[in-house]
Design a protein around this motif. Structure first.
Motif: not given
Length: 320
Positions: A85-113
């Motif tokens: 998503a092109a607006n992923r940074d805004a989505v993650l910021a809204s989660v952090r602002d609303a809930l105080g939750l930081s979300v890691d964006l996994l790379s394909g390699t991290e997800e695979a691992t």
């Protein structure tokens, strides 16, 4: 130590609450919310406002549930829909602002691992090469390696090769299936997309790999196959397998049914996924054919379990 993990995928947001038992994990609670975060991402490249609202509601509920277990740590991670998503940074910021939750964006390699580590954790004494498949909403992950419990270093060292195919059950359903049951030419178009995606990667799977399915499509198919009254507990142990013929048979039956008829096969397993389930099974069928595999072993553990393993790997050892 008690911990909570949340896997934010294209179709679902999944919660796991677990407790460390030595070097192992004991699952205390799981929950799944269907948010369809990837709705329209394939066409528009952005996560829509309604999907963002569903995500916030789901995460708020998951955090409340986790707190009732007095967890020590919470870890949340996003995968394909957020990566694309092109607006992923805004989505993650809204989660952090609303809930105080930081979300890691996994790379394909991290997800695979961590998907690979979780899938293999359900089985004893895996030997030889393993091929793990995770059919997600936006992408399909294929991971080749050896059982991570057989090495002393990190799970990443157990992986020999992996591919993230830009075909998932939500993405391809939106792209190819205008109705359910789909028209024959729509099924053919979906098959072409899957086969082209598989042909684009030359994974070195080795001779006769153990083929393991993890996450929603594989576990849901196992439950449907086991019958409408089957539960998640039926997936435990080393014995649950689906033959190549089983998968092919279900592919044919599902592609000929309406969404309501599919939902009736197993209301629990089909909640939130009945409309995209036929495409998921079509993906499994084409992967079995592409690699000429005889059967599929189904793991009840998925990425949220892998995220908990990641937390354990980074946590200090318990005092002896």
């Amino acid at each position: 130590m008690r911990l909570a993990t949340i896997d934010i995928g294209t179709n679902t947001a999944q919660l796991l609450v677990a407790e460390r038992d030595g070097t192992e994990l004991r699952r205390l609670h799981t929950a799944e919310r269907f948010v369809r975060l990837g709705e329209g991402v394939d066409a528009r490249g952005r996560i829509g406002r309604e999907a963002q609202g569903r995500l916030l509601d789901a995460l708020r509920d998951h955090l409340q549930e986790a707190r009732t277990y007095d967890v020590d740590r919470v870890s949340a991670a996003g995968t394909s829909a957020l990566r694309d998503a092109a607006n992923r940074d805004a989505v993650l910021a809204s989660v952090r602002d609303a809930l105080g939750l930081s979300v890691d964006l996994l790379s394909g390699t991290e997800e695979a691992t961590w998907s690979f580590a979780a899938a293999c954790a359900a089985f004893d004494a895996l030997s030889g090469s393993c091929l793990v498949v995770d059919v997600g909403g936006g992408s399909t992950e294929l991971i080749v390696g050896t059982d991570p419990t057989r090495i002393r270093s990190s799970p990443a060292d157990a992986i020999r090769d992996h591919a993230s195919l830009n075909v998932g059950c939500v993405r391809l359903t939106e792209r190819c299936f205008a109705s359910q049951p789909p028209a024959p030419n729509a099924v053919e178009a979906a098959e072409r997309s899957i086969d082209e995606a598989l042909a684009a990667y030359s994974l070195e799977v080795g001779p006769a790999p153990t083929f393991i399915g993890t996450a929603g499509t594989a576990t849901a198919l196992a439950l449907v196959h086991a019958g409408p009254d089957s539960s998640w507990d039926a997936l435990h142990g080393d014995g649950f397998r689906l033959s190549r013929e089983d998968v092919r048979s279900w592919r044919g039956r599902l592609l000929g049914r309406s969404v309501d008829e599919i939902r009736a096969l197993h209301p629990g397993a089909m909640e939130g996924r009945a409309d995209v389930f036929p495409m998921g099974v079509l993906l499994l069928d084409r992967i079995l054919a592409h690699y000429n595999l005889d059967d599929l072993r189904v793991s009840p553990y998925e990425l949220r379990h892998g995220l908990a393993l990641r937390l354990l790997a980074s946590a200090p050892a318990s005092p002896s």
